[in-house]
Design a protein around this motif. Sequence first.
Motif, PDB file in Angstrom:
ATOM      1  N   ASP A 105       0.822  -1.219   0.000  1.00  0.00           N
ATOM      2  CA  ASP A 105       0.000   0.000   0.000  1.00  0.00           C
ATOM      3  C   ASP A 105       0.851   1.262   0.000  1.00  0.00           C
ATOM      4  OD1 ASP A 105      -2.383  -1.287  -0.175  1.00  0.00           O
ATOM      5  OD2 ASP A 105      -3.018  -0.931   1.891  1.00  0.00           O
ATOM      6  N   ASP A 106       1.938   1.240   0.768  1.00  0.00           N
ATOM      7  CA  ASP A 106       2.761   2.441   0.918  1.00  0.00           C
ATOM      8  C   ASP A 106       3.676   2.699  -0.282  1.00  0.00           C
ATOM      9  OD1 ASP A 106       1.635   2.796   3.388  1.00  0.00           O
ATOM     10  OD2 ASP A 106       3.385   2.124   4.528  1.00  0.00           O
ATOM     11  N   LYS A 107       4.208   1.632  -0.888  1.00  0.00           N
ATOM     12  CA  LYS A 107       5.263   1.788  -1.889  1.00  0.00           C
ATOM     13  C   LYS A 107       4.870   1.420  -3.313  1.00  0.00           C
ATOM     14  CE  LYS A 107       8.368   3.126   1.097  1.00  0.00           C
ATOM     15  NZ  LYS A 107       8.888   4.525   1.038  1.00  0.00           N
ATOM     16  N   VAL A 108       3.825   0.619  -3.470  1.00  0.00           N
ATOM     17  CA  VAL A 108       3.481   0.159  -4.819  1.00  0.00           C
ATOM     18  C   VAL A 108       2.229   0.840  -5.364  1.00  0.00           C
ATOM     19  CG1 VAL A 108       2.942  -1.832  -6.276  1.00  0.00           C
ATOM     20  CG2 VAL A 108       4.536  -2.088  -4.365  1.00  0.00           C
ATOM     21  N   VAL A 109       1.146   0.796  -4.619  1.00  0.00           N
ATOM     22  CA  VAL A 109      -0.150   1.260  -5.134  1.00  0.00           C
ATOM     23  C   VAL A 109      -0.082   2.708  -5.602  1.00  0.00           C
ATOM     24  CG1 VAL A 109      -2.571   1.663  -4.592  1.00  0.00           C
ATOM     25  CG2 VAL A 109      -1.453  -0.410  -3.750  1.00  0.00           C
ATOM     26  N   GLY A 110       0.353   3.603  -4.717  1.00  0.00           N
ATOM     27  CA  GLY A 110       0.390   5.026  -5.064  1.00  0.00           C
ATOM     28  C   GLY A 110       1.365   5.334  -6.182  1.00  0.00           C
ATOM     29  N   ALA A 111       2.549   4.734  -6.121  1.00  0.00           N
ATOM     30  CA  ALA A 111       3.579   5.008  -7.125  1.00  0.00           C
ATOM     31  C   ALA A 111       3.156   4.510  -8.505  1.00  0.00           C
ATOM     32  CB  ALA A 111       4.896   4.361  -6.718  1.00  0.00           C
ATOM     33  N   ALA A 112       2.600   3.289  -8.574  1.00  0.00           N
ATOM     34  CA  ALA A 112       2.158   2.737  -9.859  1.00  0.00           C
ATOM     35  C   ALA A 112       1.023   3.569 -10.444  1.00  0.00           C
ATOM     36  CB  ALA A 112       1.725   1.288  -9.684  1.00  0.00           C
ATOM     37  N   TRP A 113       0.138   4.011  -9.602  1.00  0.00           N
ATOM     38  CA  TRP A 113      -0.981   4.841 -10.044  1.00  0.00           C
ATOM     39  C   TRP A 113      -0.473   6.165 -10.625  1.00  0.00           C
ATOM     40  CZ3 TRP A 113      -5.905   3.782 -10.875  1.00  0.00           C
ATOM     41  CH2 TRP A 113      -6.808   4.844 -11.036  1.00  0.00           C
ATOM     42  N   LYS A 114       0.421   6.809  -9.880  1.00  0.00           N
ATOM     43  CA  LYS A 114       0.946   8.111 -10.317  1.00  0.00           C
ATOM     44  C   LYS A 114       1.857   7.984 -11.541  1.00  0.00           C
ATOM     45  CE  LYS A 114       0.738  10.135  -5.687  1.00  0.00           C
ATOM     46  NZ  LYS A 114       1.543  10.519  -4.505  1.00  0.00           N
ATOM     47  N   ALA A 115       2.460   6.813 -11.718  1.00  0.00           N
ATOM     48  CA  ALA A 115       3.306   6.597 -12.895  1.00  0.00           C
ATOM     49  C   ALA A 115       2.496   6.685 -14.175  1.00  0.00           C
ATOM     50  CB  ALA A 115       3.989   5.230 -12.805  1.00  0.00           C
ATOM     51  N   VAL A 116       1.211   6.436 -14.078  1.00  0.00           N
ATOM     52  CA  VAL A 116       0.321   6.511 -15.247  1.00  0.00           C
ATOM     53  C   VAL A 116      -0.507   7.790 -15.235  1.00  0.00           C
ATOM     54  CG1 VAL A 116      -1.564   5.370 -16.486  1.00  0.00           C
ATOM     55  CG2 VAL A 116       0.190   3.988 -15.361  1.00  0.00           C
ATOM     56  N   PHE A 117      -1.130   8.071 -14.102  1.00  0.00           N
ATOM     57  CA  PHE A 117      -2.114   9.153 -14.061  1.00  0.00           C
ATOM     58  C   PHE A 117      -1.554  10.433 -13.442  1.00  0.00           C
ATOM     59  CE2 PHE A 117      -4.529   5.169 -14.078  1.00  0.00           C
ATOM     60  CZ  PHE A 117      -5.300   5.366 -15.208  1.00  0.00           C
ATOM     61  N   THR A 118      -0.423  10.880 -13.963  1.00  0.00           N
ATOM     62  CA  THR A 118       0.173  12.144 -13.543  1.00  0.00           C
ATOM     63  C   THR A 118       0.571  12.928 -14.790  1.00  0.00           C
ATOM     64  OG1 THR A 118       1.010  11.172 -11.483  1.00  0.00           O
ATOM     65  CG2 THR A 118       2.041  13.211 -12.221  1.00  0.00           C
ATOM     66  N   VAL A 119       0.255  14.205 -14.815  1.00  0.00           N
ATOM     67  CA  VAL A 119       0.528  15.039 -15.987  1.00  0.00           C
ATOM     68  C   VAL A 119       2.017  15.325 -16.129  1.00  0.00           C
ATOM     69  CG1 VAL A 119       0.088  17.275 -17.064  1.00  0.00           C
ATOM     70  CG2 VAL A 119      -1.765  16.087 -15.886  1.00  0.00           C
ATOM     71  N   ASP A 120       2.655  15.680 -15.015  1.00  0.00           N
ATOM     72  CA  ASP A 120       4.069  16.083 -15.041  1.00  0.00           C
ATOM     73  C   ASP A 120       4.975  14.893 -15.390  1.00  0.00           C
ATOM     74  OD1 ASP A 120       6.089  18.312 -14.153  1.00  0.00           O
ATOM     75  OD2 ASP A 120       6.783  16.455 -13.201  1.00  0.00           O
ATOM     76  N   GLU A 121       5.756  15.014 -16.469  1.00  0.00           N
ATOM     77  CA  GLU A 121       6.592  13.913 -16.961  1.00  0.00           C
ATOM     78  C   GLU A 121       7.663  13.508 -15.944  1.00  0.00           C
ATOM     79  OE1 GLU A 121       6.404  11.925 -19.495  1.00  0.00           O
ATOM     80  OE2 GLU A 121       4.601  12.865 -20.293  1.00  0.00           O
ATOM     81  N   LYS A 122       8.273  14.485 -15.301  1.00  0.00           N
ATOM     82  CA  LYS A 122       9.321  14.177 -14.335  1.00  0.00           C
ATOM     83  C   LYS A 122       8.747  13.408 -13.147  1.00  0.00           C
ATOM     84  CE  LYS A 122      13.312  16.220 -12.029  1.00  0.00           C
ATOM     85  NZ  LYS A 122      14.086  17.444 -11.759  1.00  0.00           N
ATOM     86  N   GLU A 123       7.564  13.814 -12.720  1.00  0.00           N
ATOM     87  CA  GLU A 123       6.907  13.125 -11.605  1.00  0.00           C
ATOM     88  C   GLU A 123       6.536  11.698 -12.009  1.00  0.00           C
ATOM     89  OE1 GLU A 123       3.129  13.687  -8.556  1.00  0.00           O
ATOM     90  OE2 GLU A 123       3.730  15.358  -9.843  1.00  0.00           O
ATOM     91  N   ARG A 124       6.128  11.529 -13.266  1.00  0.00           N
ATOM     92  CA  ARG A 124       5.805  10.187 -13.764  1.00  0.00           C
ATOM     93  C   ARG A 124       7.041   9.294 -13.728  1.00  0.00           C
ATOM     94  NH1 ARG A 124       2.580   9.729 -19.273  1.00  0.00           N
ATOM     95  NH2 ARG A 124       2.514   7.588 -18.531  1.00  0.00           N
ATOM     96  N   GLU A 125       8.162   9.837 -14.162  1.00  0.00           N
ATOM     97  CA  GLU A 125       9.419   9.068 -14.164  1.00  0.00           C
ATOM     98  C   GLU A 125       9.828   8.688 -12.746  1.00  0.00           C
ATOM     99  OE1 GLU A 125      12.427  11.241 -16.243  1.00  0.00           O
ATOM    100  OE2 GLU A 125      11.288  11.301 -18.123  1.00  0.00           O
ATOM    101  N   THR A 126       9.697   9.633 -11.827  1.00  0.00           N
ATOM    102  CA  THR A 126      10.056   9.387 -10.427  1.00  0.00           C
ATOM    103  C   THR A 126       9.194   8.271  -9.841  1.00  0.00           C
ATOM    104  OG1 THR A 126      10.743  11.684 -10.111  1.00  0.00           O
ATOM    105  CG2 THR A 126      10.229  10.428  -8.127  1.00  0.00           C
ATOM    106  N   ASN A 127       7.892   8.321 -10.115  1.00  0.00           N
ATOM    107  CA  ASN A 127       6.983   7.309  -9.580  1.00  0.00           C
ATOM    108  C   ASN A 127       7.175   5.962 -10.252  1.00  0.00           C
ATOM    109  OD1 ASN A 127       4.976   8.441  -7.497  1.00  0.00           O
ATOM    110  ND2 ASN A 127       5.056  10.055  -9.031  1.00  0.00           N
ATOM    111  N   THR A 128       7.541   5.966 -11.530  1.00  0.00           N
ATOM    112  CA  THR A 128       7.845   4.709 -12.219  1.00  0.00           C
ATOM    113  C   THR A 128       9.046   4.036 -11.574  1.00  0.00           C
ATOM    114  OG1 THR A 128       6.973   5.548 -14.321  1.00  0.00           O
ATOM    115  CG2 THR A 128       8.456   3.660 -14.437  1.00  0.00           C
ATOM    116  N   GLU A 129      10.093   4.823 -11.302  1.00  0.00           N
ATOM    117  CA  GLU A 129      11.289   4.282 -10.648  1.00  0.00           C
ATOM    118  C   GLU A 129      10.961   3.753  -9.252  1.00  0.00           C
ATOM    119  OE1 GLU A 129      14.320   7.275 -10.647  1.00  0.00           O
ATOM    120  OE2 GLU A 129      14.353   7.438 -12.840  1.00  0.00           O
TER     121      GLU A 129
END
Length: 225
Positions: A105-129
């Motif tokens: 819940d803390d490390k996967v769910v939010g990050a995976a979600w934001k890796a797709v559904f975030t406008v800012d490209e840099k933030e998407r890359e950070t969450n993907t990593e």
Amino acid sequence: MASSEEEVALLGVSGSPFACRVKIALKLKGVEYKYLEENLANKSDLLLKYNPVHKKVPVFVHNGKSISESLIIVEYIDETWNQNPILPSHPYQRALARFWSKFIDDKVVGAAWKAVFTVDEKERETNTEEAMKALQFLENEIKDKKFFGGEEIGLVDIAAVFIAFWIPIVQEIGDLDLLTSQKFPKLYNWSQELVNHPAVKESLPPRDPIFAYFKVRYENLSASK
């Protein structure tokens, strides 16, 4: 099985991975229950009554008493109905199961979600990593076991249904490679075992409507860039 005198109900949303966790636990236990579909855009009086703090699903109602938060509900179900244990019997193993479930819940769910559904490209890359690092920890933890719980589904497997079913959907929409057989072979094999387990398969929502819903959401987000 729940006796005829017991009132068992679940308030949820069909596309929610968190409500799905509760459905899987109830299916594993063989507990009959009443399912109440919620519309979060127009929350029912029942939802507001039973979860006034967060006003979110899932909410589990047992004999008039309500419980919120999916992992807490799953533990309650495990302690209330003894058949087919979900948590290990040994205190240390139980503690580990809780740790990894919270990690998801803390490390996967939010990050995976934001890796797709975030406008800012840099933030998407950070969450993907961040999501990839978290999945690597789980890859190391599953080792060569069939499930995180061993030969049978346990708490961590139920918590990780988001990874097995929802991540493949959102990564396809967002053109990402989060969970693949090349990057995480053990975790990928585990995911196939999990979604094809009868208790899980019967508890999952239909894939096509979920895919269509998230695709529209992603396209609307992309159009707003």
